[in-house]
Design an enzyme around this catalytic site. Sequence first.
Site, PDB file in Angstrom:
ATOM      1  N   PRO A 129       0.586  -1.174   0.502  1.00  0.00           N
ATOM      2  CA  PRO A 129       0.209   0.002   0.035  1.00  0.00           C
ATOM      3  C   PRO A 129       0.535   1.404   0.179  1.00  0.00           C
ATOM      4  O   PRO A 129       0.975   1.750   0.965  1.00  0.00           O
ATOM      5  CB  PRO A 129      -0.841  -0.177   1.484  1.00  0.00           C
ATOM      6  CG  PRO A 129       0.322  -1.414   2.096  1.00  0.00           C
ATOM      7  CD  PRO A 129       1.152  -2.077   1.385  1.00  0.00           C
ATOM      8  N   CYS A 130       1.322   1.769  -0.945  1.00  0.00           N
ATOM      9  CA  CYS A 130       2.009   2.882  -1.358  1.00  0.00           C
ATOM     10  C   CYS A 130       1.195   4.009  -0.634  1.00  0.00           C
ATOM     11  O   CYS A 130       1.938   5.527  -1.329  1.00  0.00           O
ATOM     12  CB  CYS A 130       2.866   2.968  -2.833  1.00  0.00           C
ATOM     13  SG  CYS A 130       1.996   2.582  -3.533  1.00  0.00           S
TER      14      CYS A 130
END
Length: 170
Positions: A129-130
């Site tokens: 989850p950048c």
Amino acid sequence: MTTPIGSMLAVVNDHGLCLFEFVDRRAIETQIAVLRRRFETHVVPGEHPMLARVEREARKYFDGTSSVIDVPLAVKGTEFQERVWAALRRIPPGTTRSYAEIAAEIGLKTAVRAVARANGDNRLAIVIPCHRVIGSDGSLTGYGGGIWRKEWLLEHERKMASERSALDRT
């Protein structure tokens, strides 16, 4: 795969998900080329049981019944990238961390720019989850899929977290 925020491309092998990215991302061709080199293989269209699993998990995420896309990963990066990506996976859904906080978490407080670069090199949008990483001032910066998607994903996860919290209180 069609999602509420655009079409996505999934690339898998027998070990897991190798690439999950928005098809309109500028860097997608480069990411596929890197994938070919790292895995020393071709990327071809086709069916695979892992693709079906990725699609099921993505549907659960987008319809709000799961806050993560839970599939085996086949991700290869440098040792540093993999440390950053592992730190990203520890950010709870619906919350954010700054690039500086990630750098401190991996024990390299001064590596903020390198963390931002590793974040950008992530080939598994949403799964790693950048989108949960923001600027130190709280701004929504640096998302290859577009800031509007980052905003949508964060709001989607906050809504899921809020609904879960309300259920827990009842």
